[in-house]
Each structure stands twice: as structure tokens, then as C-alpha cells.
Design a protein around this motif. Structure first.
Motif, PDB file in Angstrom:
ATOM      1  N   GLN A 126      -1.435   1.754  -0.833  1.00  0.00           N
ATOM      2  CA  GLN A 126      -1.895   2.524  -1.985  1.00  0.00           C
ATOM      3  C   GLN A 126      -2.483   3.862  -1.522  1.00  0.00           C
ATOM      4  O   GLN A 126      -2.228   4.899  -2.130  1.00  0.00           O
ATOM      5  CB  GLN A 126      -2.930   1.737  -2.776  1.00  0.00           C
ATOM      6  CG  GLN A 126      -3.376   2.430  -4.045  1.00  0.00           C
ATOM      7  CD  GLN A 126      -4.337   1.578  -4.858  1.00  0.00           C
ATOM      8  OE1 GLN A 126      -4.798   0.532  -4.412  1.00  0.00           O
ATOM      9  NE2 GLN A 126      -4.640   2.024  -6.058  1.00  0.00           N
ATOM     10  N   GLN A 127      -3.252   3.829  -0.440  1.00  0.00           N
ATOM     11  CA  GLN A 127      -3.838   5.066   0.091  1.00  0.00           C
ATOM     12  C   GLN A 127      -2.746   6.008   0.586  1.00  0.00           C
ATOM     13  O   GLN A 127      -2.803   7.217   0.359  1.00  0.00           O
ATOM     14  CB  GLN A 127      -4.811   4.741   1.233  1.00  0.00           C
ATOM     15  CG  GLN A 127      -5.565   5.942   1.747  1.00  0.00           C
ATOM     16  CD  GLN A 127      -6.477   6.553   0.704  1.00  0.00           C
ATOM     17  OE1 GLN A 127      -7.100   5.846  -0.071  1.00  0.00           O
ATOM     18  NE2 GLN A 127      -6.551   7.874   0.665  1.00  0.00           N
TER      19      GLN A 127
ATOM     20  N   LYS B  69      -1.965  -3.888   1.213  1.00  0.00           N
ATOM     21  CA  LYS B  69      -1.812  -3.333  -0.137  1.00  0.00           C
ATOM     22  C   LYS B  69      -2.703  -2.107  -0.311  1.00  0.00           C
ATOM     23  O   LYS B  69      -2.260  -1.084  -0.845  1.00  0.00           O
ATOM     24  CB  LYS B  69      -2.161  -4.403  -1.173  1.00  0.00           C
ATOM     25  CG  LYS B  69      -1.929  -3.958  -2.594  1.00  0.00           C
ATOM     26  CD  LYS B  69      -2.211  -5.064  -3.576  1.00  0.00           C
ATOM     27  CE  LYS B  69      -1.989  -4.581  -4.995  1.00  0.00           C
ATOM     28  NZ  LYS B  69      -2.251  -5.618  -5.984  1.00  0.00           N
ATOM     29  N   GLU B  70      -3.946  -2.173   0.137  1.00  0.00           N
ATOM     30  CA  GLU B  70      -4.868  -1.030   0.050  1.00  0.00           C
ATOM     31  C   GLU B  70      -4.359   0.143   0.887  1.00  0.00           C
ATOM     32  O   GLU B  70      -4.415   1.298   0.454  1.00  0.00           O
ATOM     33  CB  GLU B  70      -6.257  -1.441   0.514  1.00  0.00           C
ATOM     34  CG  GLU B  70      -6.972  -2.375  -0.438  1.00  0.00           C
ATOM     35  CD  GLU B  70      -8.309  -2.844   0.107  1.00  0.00           C
ATOM     36  OE1 GLU B  70      -8.781  -2.290   1.125  1.00  0.00           O
ATOM     37  OE2 GLU B  70      -8.874  -3.768  -0.495  1.00  0.00           O
ATOM     38  N   ARG B  71      -3.853  -0.178   2.079  1.00  0.00           N
ATOM     39  CA  ARG B  71      -3.319   0.869   2.961  1.00  0.00           C
ATOM     40  C   ARG B  71      -2.114   1.549   2.316  1.00  0.00           C
ATOM     41  O   ARG B  71      -2.015   2.777   2.318  1.00  0.00           O
ATOM     42  CB  ARG B  71      -2.924   0.250   4.301  1.00  0.00           C
ATOM     43  CG  ARG B  71      -2.394   1.245   5.292  1.00  0.00           C
ATOM     44  CD  ARG B  71      -2.105   0.555   6.633  1.00  0.00           C
ATOM     45  NE  ARG B  71      -1.474   1.471   7.540  1.00  0.00           N
ATOM     46  CZ  ARG B  71      -0.167   1.671   7.635  1.00  0.00           C
ATOM     47  NH1 ARG B  71       0.666   0.986   6.860  1.00  0.00           N
ATOM     48  NH2 ARG B  71       0.332   2.539   8.486  1.00  0.00           N
TER      49      ARG B  71
ATOM     50  N   GLU C 254      -4.095  -8.094   1.571  1.00  0.00           N
ATOM     51  CA  GLU C 254      -4.949  -7.182   0.795  1.00  0.00           C
ATOM     52  C   GLU C 254      -5.135  -5.855   1.529  1.00  0.00           C
ATOM     53  O   GLU C 254      -5.090  -4.779   0.914  1.00  0.00           O
ATOM     54  CB  GLU C 254      -6.304  -7.829   0.521  1.00  0.00           C
ATOM     55  CG  GLU C 254      -6.234  -8.975  -0.459  1.00  0.00           C
ATOM     56  CD  GLU C 254      -7.556  -9.711  -0.609  1.00  0.00           C
ATOM     57  OE1 GLU C 254      -8.511  -9.405   0.146  1.00  0.00           O
ATOM     58  OE2 GLU C 254      -7.631 -10.587  -1.474  1.00  0.00           O
ATOM     59  N   LYS C 255      -5.332  -5.929   2.836  1.00  0.00           N
ATOM     60  CA  LYS C 255      -5.493  -4.707   3.629  1.00  0.00           C
ATOM     61  C   LYS C 255      -4.213  -3.871   3.584  1.00  0.00           C
ATOM     62  O   LYS C 255      -4.266  -2.649   3.448  1.00  0.00           O
ATOM     63  CB  LYS C 255      -5.838  -5.049   5.079  1.00  0.00           C
ATOM     64  CG  LYS C 255      -7.246  -5.526   5.272  1.00  0.00           C
ATOM     65  CD  LYS C 255      -7.523  -5.833   6.725  1.00  0.00           C
ATOM     66  CE  LYS C 255      -8.933  -6.373   6.914  1.00  0.00           C
ATOM     67  NZ  LYS C 255      -9.210  -6.693   8.325  1.00  0.00           N
TER      68      LYS C 255
ATOM     69  N   GLU D  41      -1.168   7.668  -2.429  1.00  0.00           N
ATOM     70  CA  GLU D  41      -2.035   8.709  -2.987  1.00  0.00           C
ATOM     71  C   GLU D  41      -1.994   9.971  -2.123  1.00  0.00           C
ATOM     72  O   GLU D  41      -1.918  11.090  -2.651  1.00  0.00           O
ATOM     73  CB  GLU D  41      -3.462   8.193  -3.105  1.00  0.00           C
ATOM     74  CG  GLU D  41      -3.650   7.143  -4.186  1.00  0.00           C
ATOM     75  CD  GLU D  41      -5.035   6.519  -4.174  1.00  0.00           C
ATOM     76  OE1 GLU D  41      -5.891   6.937  -3.366  1.00  0.00           O
ATOM     77  OE2 GLU D  41      -5.249   5.602  -4.985  1.00  0.00           O
TER      78      GLU D  41
END
Length: 55
Positions: A13-14, A9-11, A6-7, A17
Motif C-alpha cells: 500500500q505504501q 499488505k502495508e508495504r 499484514e506487513k 501511494e
């Protein structure tokens, strides 16, 4: 998903962006330079044309 996945995936995604914002900023900068260059070339062409007509 695990916490690490999850970390990640969030990283990711950031990062995506941030890259999108950087590309948009770069595109604007290129456009600004292109417009400025076109204005300068146009001004030179008008100056040369004006001088040629007044000759």
C-alpha cells in the motif's frame, strides 16, 4: 492474516501511494515543460510575424 502478510499488505500500500505521488509530480513536470515550450514557440511566431508585417 499472519503478521508477515499484514506487513506485506502495508508495504504494498505504501509503495502504491509513493508511486501515485511520483506520477503526479512527473505529470506536473511534463505540463510545465509543455507550457514553456508553447510560450517559446509562440514568442518566436509573434517575432517572425511582427518582422514580416514591418517589412
Amino acid at each position: 492474516m499472519t503478521t508477515q502478510e499484514e506487513k506485506n499488505k502495508e508495504r504494498n500500500q505504501q509503495i502504491a501511494e509513493n508511486e501515485e505521488v511520483r506520477q503526479a509530480t512527473g505529470a506536473f513536470r511534463v505540463s510545465a515543460w509543455t507550457i514553456g515550450f508553447a510560450i517559446i514557440v509562440g514568442a518566436i511566431a509573434i517575432w517572425i510575424g511582427w518582422g514580416w508585417l514591418r517589412h
